[in-house]
Enzyme design. Structure first.
Site, short mmCIF file in Angstrom:
data_model
loop_
_atom_site.label_atom_id
_atom_site.label_comp_id
_atom_site.label_asym_id
_atom_site.label_seq_id
_atom_site.Cartn_x
_atom_site.Cartn_y
_atom_site.Cartn_z
CG ASP A 51 19.82 34.10 -52.25
OD1 ASP A 51 19.27 35.15 -51.88
OD2 ASP A 51 20.90 33.69 -51.77
CG ASP A 52 19.24 38.30 -53.65
OD1 ASP A 52 18.68 38.18 -52.54
OD2 ASP A 52 20.37 38.79 -53.79
CB CYS A 93 20.26 36.22 -46.75
SG CYS A 93 20.71 36.96 -48.34
NE ARG A 97 18.61 32.53 -47.25
CZ ARG A 97 18.63 31.81 -48.38
NH1 ARG A 97 18.63 30.49 -48.30
NH2 ARG A 97 18.66 32.40 -49.55
CE LYS A 146 22.09 33.17 -48.46
NZ LYS A 146 21.81 34.37 -49.28
CG HIS A 148 23.33 33.73 -44.65
ND1 HIS A 148 23.17 34.66 -45.63
CD2 HIS A 148 24.23 34.25 -43.76
CE1 HIS A 148 23.93 35.71 -45.38
NE2 HIS A 148 24.58 35.49 -44.26
CB SER A 171 25.42 35.25 -49.60
OG SER A 171 24.22 35.53 -48.93
CG HIS A 260 23.00 36.26 -53.55
ND1 HIS A 260 24.25 36.84 -53.68
CD2 HIS A 260 22.48 36.73 -52.38
CE1 HIS A 260 24.47 37.62 -52.62
NE2 HIS A 260 23.41 37.57 -51.81
CG ASP A 329 16.28 34.89 -50.07
OD1 ASP A 329 16.03 35.32 -51.22
OD2 ASP A 329 17.40 35.07 -49.53
CG ASN A 330 15.80 38.64 -50.27
OD1 ASN A 330 16.50 38.07 -49.43
ND2 ASN A 330 16.28 38.98 -51.46
CE LYS A 360 19.71 40.94 -50.46
NZ LYS A 360 20.79 40.11 -51.04
#
Length: 553
Positions: A51-52, A93, A97, A146, A148, A171, A260, A329-330, A360
């Protein structure tokens, strides 16, 4: 060595021999298991989604430039394949996904921005995830981490193709905890007595504690962020062992909380829990970059150890039959400053020179070019690198192809089958890839940037927050800005509009964009329900402050 320590913890009993399977015909929205497959054992899939995470956070992506915080991922790359031009389907997010799980752009699957703690809906129910298709094809499907994509009723992961779920429904900053992690701004802990007097801090959730689910049940609220990585590691190891005992093919989807915010590495990573809490700590973090960078590095090393533990267990149990795919994811959440990762050379310099973020939420390379590694001993050539243009949407058709499952026939799939690229038979990826607005200027989901070959065009820029608070003015570009990424990965100097290269690139960009928009207009598309209700928030016990599962002692 750390690797020896991991291996010693993960000793397993004698291997269970492989099992020949017999395929039966299944039908589901155009799904059919291919009957003509040979009788070799179907592969197991382990998909790990960070994540992130920044492209530059993977040590192997910047070898020799700085000490690596990812030795286990670097080993995964040496023993497998590293992808240098792999992109998340969106730059935030939920949309990313949704597209990974369905293989479809957000304009098709309906998920164009994030779901909330009080969301009633989620990923539209007429969309099909690769987990659902693999589950129907006989796979045991498990998810850790996660989600989301909706947590109520039919939107819960247990109802979207997963036999088992352990994780956070959204998140890890979308709820208070008793011992908050490092964030900017820092957030207060949950109120222990009365949420009627909850402190309202900008960017912080104070009325509902962060929950941890096992299947449909909340087992911890608020959860302990500082021990979450160990919980996830233990669960992954247990699932790998139990799947072997079941003699079923396995899909394990691990959607990490790392990287994240809030960052909360375990004590053995050298960071003391709770030091980042409160305004004084926030001031220290802003003034002393070294402290924040140390927290980020420790969290990155913790994530890497988790991946290492999964790989070690996988290797011991069924090494030759397990495909491990790691991606993100990003890109990094730039406005979190020292608690954000590195985009490497993908700096979006045209934008940063005018103020505003370029990671992001944006369509600049730093927002969606993510570190990606694939490992499959004996199948994926070791120590190889691919520069093929690929997307997280390509995971959907690739897993189904390798499992011998046909794609749904009642909808358009935007992903491509990258099996030949994985196995070293080809390095030809996509001709084009479009990038949606993920919270910067414009409308959610609009395809505002277009990549064709080395050229990338921007139709709208600006309005994403950078470290320090600047956002940059929204700016429409007609004709679009076009960059040549082969010579300008930092996206600093656009091509001259009157040049021959610009005009040729513009024709290709317009053709690809118009063709996709026309195709979407004529497809079966979905609409997500983004309605919210206070009662939709996960709550262990409504009678206790912040929905706690147990009173504060």
């Amino acid at each position: 060595m750390a690797g020896v320590g991991v291996a010693s913890v993960l000793l397993v009993s004698a291997l269970v021999s492989g099992v020949v399977y017999h395929v039966t015909l299944l039908q589901h929205s155009g799904l059919k298991v291919v009957m003509e497959m040979d009788t070799r054992q179907r592969p197991n899939f382990i998909v790990i989604l960070a994540d992130d995470i920044g492209w530059g956070d993977l040590g192997a992506n910047q070898a020799g430039e700085k000490p690596s915080n990812t030795p286990y991922l670097d080993q995964l790359a040496r023993e497998g394949k590293r992808f240098t031009d792999f992109h998340s389907p969106a730059s935030t997010c939920s949309p990313s996904r949704a597209s990974i799980l369905t293989g479809r752009y957000g304009l098709r699957n309906g998920v164009t921005h994030n779901f909330a703690t009080r969301s009633l809906g989620g990923l539209p129910l007429n969309e099909t995830t690769f987990a659902e298709l693999l589950q129907e094809a006989g796979y045991y499907t498990a998810m850790i981490g996660k989600w989301h994509l909706g947590h109520n009723g039919p939107y819960h992961p247990i109802n979207r193709g997963f036999d088992y779920y352990l994780g956070i429904p959204y998140s890890n900053d979308m709820g208070c905890t008793d011992l908050p992690g490092y964030d900017l701004p820092s957030c207060p802990p949950c109120e222990p007595v009365s949420h009627q007097n909850s402190r309202k801090t900008q960017g912080c959730y104070t009325d509902v504690a962060l929950p941890l689910y096992e299947n449909r049940t909340i087992i911890e609220q608020p959860l302990d962020l500082w021990s979450l990585a160990q919980k996830y590691t233990s669960a992954a190891v247990r699932i790998l062992h139990s799947a072997r005992e079941r003699r079923q093919p396995l899909l394990l989807y691990v959607a990490l909380a790392h990287m994240h915010v809030p960052l909360a590495p375990a004590a053995h990573m050298g960071i003391r829990a709770g030091v980042g809490v409160g305004a004084a700590a926030e001031d220290r973090a802003v003034q002393g970059q070294g402290e924040g960078e140390g927290v980020y590095s420790a969290t990155l090393r913790e994530m890497d150890r988790l991946v290492g533990a999964i790989k070690a267990t996988s290797d011991l149990l069924d090494k030759q039959n397990n495909l491990i795919l790691f991606t993100g994811d990003n890109g990094p959440w730039e406005q979190k400053c020292q608690f954000a990762g590195s985009a490497g050379p993908f700096l979006g310099q045209w934008q940063t020179a005018r103020g505003g973020g370029s990671a992001k939420r944006t369509t600049w390379e730093g927002g969606h070019r993510v570190p990606t590694v694939a490992y499959w001993p004996g199948r994926i050539p070791a120590n190889t690198t691919s520069g093929a243009l690929l997307s997280g949407m390509d995971i959907f058709p690739t897993l189904l192809s390798l499992a011998g499952v046909e794609l749904p026939r009642d909808r358009r799939i935007d992903g491509i089958d990258m099996t030949d690229i994985l196995l070293g038979k080809s390095d030809t990826g996509r001709k084009s890839l479009l990038h949606p607005n993920s919270g910067a200027a414009g409308f959610f989901g609009d395809l505002q940037a277009v990549r064709v070959g080395p050229h990338k065009a921007f139709y709208l820029t600006g309005a994403a927050e950078a470290c320090g608070g600047g956002e940059g003015q929204p700016q429409v570009h007609d004709p679009p800005l076009i960059f040549d990424l082969s010579g300008d990965p930092g996206e600093g100097t656009p091509l001259v509009e009157g040049s021959e290269e610009y005009q040729e690139a513009l024709r290709e960009v317009q053709s690809e964009r118009e063709a996709l928009l026309w195709d979407i207009a004529n497809d079966n598309v979905s609409t997500a329900n983004y309605a919210t209700d206070r009662g939709a928030a996960p709550c262990c016990d409504h009678a206790l402050p912040a929905c706690r599962c147990h009173p504060v002692r």
